[in-house]
Design an enzyme around this catalytic site. Sequence first.
Site, PDB file in Angstrom:
ATOM      1  N   ARG A 147       0.870  -1.175   0.000  1.00 14.29           N
ATOM      2  CA  ARG A 147       0.000   0.000   0.000  1.00 14.29           C
ATOM      3  C   ARG A 147       0.908   1.227   0.000  1.00 14.29           C
ATOM      4  O   ARG A 147       1.838   1.308   0.800  1.00 14.29           O
ATOM      5  CB  ARG A 147      -0.864  -0.014   1.268  1.00 14.29           C
ATOM      6  N   TYR A 159      -3.323  11.595   5.301  1.00  9.26           N
ATOM      7  CA  TYR A 159      -3.618  10.299   5.898  1.00  9.26           C
ATOM      8  C   TYR A 159      -2.554   9.293   5.447  1.00  9.26           C
ATOM      9  O   TYR A 159      -2.211   9.223   4.269  1.00  9.26           O
ATOM     10  CB  TYR A 159      -5.012   9.780   5.489  1.00  9.26           C
ATOM     11  N   ASP A 210      -5.130   3.761  -0.178  1.00  9.65           N
ATOM     12  CA  ASP A 210      -6.258   3.987   0.733  1.00  9.65           C
ATOM     13  C   ASP A 210      -6.658   5.459   0.668  1.00  9.65           C
ATOM     14  O   ASP A 210      -5.877   6.339   1.061  1.00  9.65           O
ATOM     15  CB  ASP A 210      -5.817   3.609   2.157  1.00  9.65           C
ATOM     16  N   HIS A 212      -9.218   6.538   2.337  1.00  5.85           N
ATOM     17  CA  HIS A 212      -9.694   6.758   3.714  1.00  5.85           C
ATOM     18  C   HIS A 212     -10.985   7.571   3.792  1.00  5.85           C
ATOM     19  O   HIS A 212     -11.100   8.501   4.589  1.00  5.85           O
ATOM     20  CB  HIS A 212      -8.580   7.404   4.551  1.00  5.85           C
ATOM     21  N   GLU A 236      -8.855   1.608  -1.813  1.00 10.44           N
ATOM     22  CA  GLU A 236      -9.584   1.328  -0.575  1.00 10.44           C
ATOM     23  C   GLU A 236     -10.375   2.549  -0.119  1.00 10.44           C
ATOM     24  O   GLU A 236      -9.900   3.684  -0.215  1.00 10.44           O
ATOM     25  CB  GLU A 236      -8.556   0.932   0.492  1.00 10.44           C
ATOM     26  N   GLU A 262     -13.309  -1.694   6.702  1.00  7.10           N
ATOM     27  CA  GLU A 262     -12.592  -1.790   7.984  1.00  7.10           C
ATOM     28  C   GLU A 262     -13.413  -1.204   9.128  1.00  7.10           C
ATOM     29  O   GLU A 262     -13.220  -1.570  10.280  1.00  7.10           O
ATOM     30  CB  GLU A 262     -11.213  -1.119   7.899  1.00  7.10           C
ATOM     31  N   ARG A 283     -13.254  -5.714   3.870  1.00  9.26           N
ATOM     32  CA  ARG A 283     -12.151  -5.490   4.826  1.00  9.26           C
ATOM     33  C   ARG A 283     -12.542  -5.643   6.291  1.00  9.26           C
ATOM     34  O   ARG A 283     -11.787  -5.278   7.184  1.00  9.26           O
ATOM     35  CB  ARG A 283     -11.554  -4.096   4.584  1.00  9.26           C
ATOM     36  N   GLU A 339      -3.876  -7.348   5.504  1.00  9.24           N
ATOM     37  CA  GLU A 339      -3.022  -6.192   5.824  1.00  9.24           C
ATOM     38  C   GLU A 339      -2.053  -6.563   6.949  1.00  9.24           C
ATOM     39  O   GLU A 339      -2.430  -7.243   7.902  1.00  9.24           O
ATOM     40  CB  GLU A 339      -3.907  -5.021   6.261  1.00  9.24           C
ATOM     41  N   TRP A 402     -12.266  11.915   8.221  1.00 10.03           N
ATOM     42  CA  TRP A 402     -10.833  11.604   8.381  1.00 10.03           C
ATOM     43  C   TRP A 402     -10.603  10.206   7.903  1.00 10.03           C
ATOM     44  O   TRP A 402     -10.060   9.694   7.214  1.00 10.03           O
ATOM     45  CB  TRP A 402     -10.404  11.665   9.850  1.00 10.03           C
TER      46      TRP A 402
HETATM   47  O1  KDG Z   1      -7.865   3.096  13.682  1.00 10.39           O
HETATM   48  C1  KDG Z   1      -7.849   3.548  12.381  1.00 10.39           C
HETATM   49  C2  KDG Z   1      -6.809   2.805  11.571  1.00 10.39           C
HETATM   50  O2  KDG Z   1      -6.914   1.439  11.763  1.00 10.39           O
HETATM   51  C3  KDG Z   1      -6.965   3.110  10.111  1.00 10.39           C
HETATM   52  O3  KDG Z   1      -6.729   4.463   9.899  1.00 10.39           O
HETATM   53  C4  KDG Z   1      -5.978   2.280   9.322  1.00 10.39           C
HETATM   54  O4  KDG Z   1      -7.156   2.790   7.306  1.00 10.39           O
HETATM   55  C5  KDG Z   1      -6.401   2.081   7.913  1.00 10.39           C
HETATM   56  C6  KDG Z   1      -5.838   0.923   7.234  1.00 10.39           C
HETATM   57  O5  KDG Z   1      -6.222   0.703   6.099  1.00 10.39           O
HETATM   58  O6  KDG Z   1      -5.031   0.234   7.844  1.00 10.39           O
HETATM   59 MG    MG Z   2      -7.908   1.776   5.564  1.00 14.57          MG
END
Ligand code: KDG
Ligand code: MG
Length: 402
Positions: A147, A159, A210, A212, A236, A262, A283, A339, A402
């Site tokens: 990644r 991020y 990602d 995010h 992602e 996630e 995820r 991951e 975020w």
């Molecule tokens: O707690 C938040 C994190 O786990 C996150 O920001 C990590 O996006 C993330 C990732 O893909 O690992």
């Molecule tokens: Mg993530």
Amino acid sequence: MKITDAKIIVCSPGRNFVTLKLTTEDGLVGWGDATLNGRELAVASYLSDHVLPLLAGRDARRIEDTWQFLYKGAYWRRGPVTMAAIAAVDVALWDLLGKSLNVPVYHLLGGACRDRVRVYAHATGENVEAALASVAALRARGYNAIRVQCQTPGGKDAYGVSHGNQPYEPARAGALQETVWETEPYLRFAPQFFARVRQEFGPELALLHDAHHRLRPVEAARLGHALEPFDLFWLEDPTPAELPDGYRLIRRHTTTPLAVGEVFNSIHDCRELIVQGSIDYIRASAVHAGGLSHLRKIAQLAELYGVRTGCHGATDLSPVAMAAALHFGLSVPNFGIQEHMPHTAETDQVFPHAYRYQDGAMHPGEAPGLGVDCNEVLAAQFPYRPAYLPVARLADGTMHDW
Ligand code: KDG
Ligand code: MG
């Protein structure tokens, strides 16, 4: 095999973890992870005030019934706090079952479907050259899926980008960190950046990215389309996870594979995205989506629709959750990738484990149960430290995802 004791351990060997310890009348110990980044004590309280008093005397072998009891019996269902608490109990029960039968948990989940669990690592850089160097260093350690996150030129605190030579770690102790997010410069930069990464590393390296949850669906669609020439393994969280219609829109405009989930904590969060064919990788994790029992159901639904797993495995999932992820990944037929962000040395000392990394893949090991322990004496030397995930605002001060 009655449960006789249940205890929560909150520790911070580099970052905060909430760990559940279940003990049976035979003296066996099972471990579960209940860590919810930035909201750790809420789960610890839910467990100690509302869950642990219900466990004494229960048969530890009744894993599914205990899951149903904690989920349906609470009346108030779902949500990250509840589901992380249920997950901790569930994973600790699988650990106990494995130990009582003297087999690794993956045997109980149907046995190995593969020899090893392919993992992806995190490359990060404050500028393009640093990000490329980070990719090169991970390749040298054998990772074949990486990644990549890079600071947009002119911005700061993107991020996924670490500062100095530190590994990326989002939760910060002390005052809440506010970051500034600007979408347009990012959308212009990201395709140029991935063109450079491909040029540097060739066609074979699997590249992941990602976003995010930061883009609106149409922006994410534009990005996915612009990234197509660089053949990403996945993009992602391109838009907030609670927008299934948004994912449908993105899907209509790009063939870049999509990964999401996630932040999901139940199969109901995943269902629409999976059955409508809007995503390629789910995820959800064993810690935030109700444990191994519930994650298996999510994976089985995904299997029906050709969606593969790509479980969350950031450092806020403790080694207990990492072990659970590896037993799951070894045994689930529609595994995609896992991951992997290595923990601090202190964390590895507090949680000695049988899992190991080699050549871009991991293996949970052959120890009975999950193959992970918690050194409580050492854990006590790393007391909890309040820490929060950052927040993001647009340049004009508007709160953003975020
Ligand atoms: O707690 C938040 C994190 O786990 C996150 O920001 C990590 O996006 C993330 C990732 O893909 O690992
Ligand atoms: Mg993530």
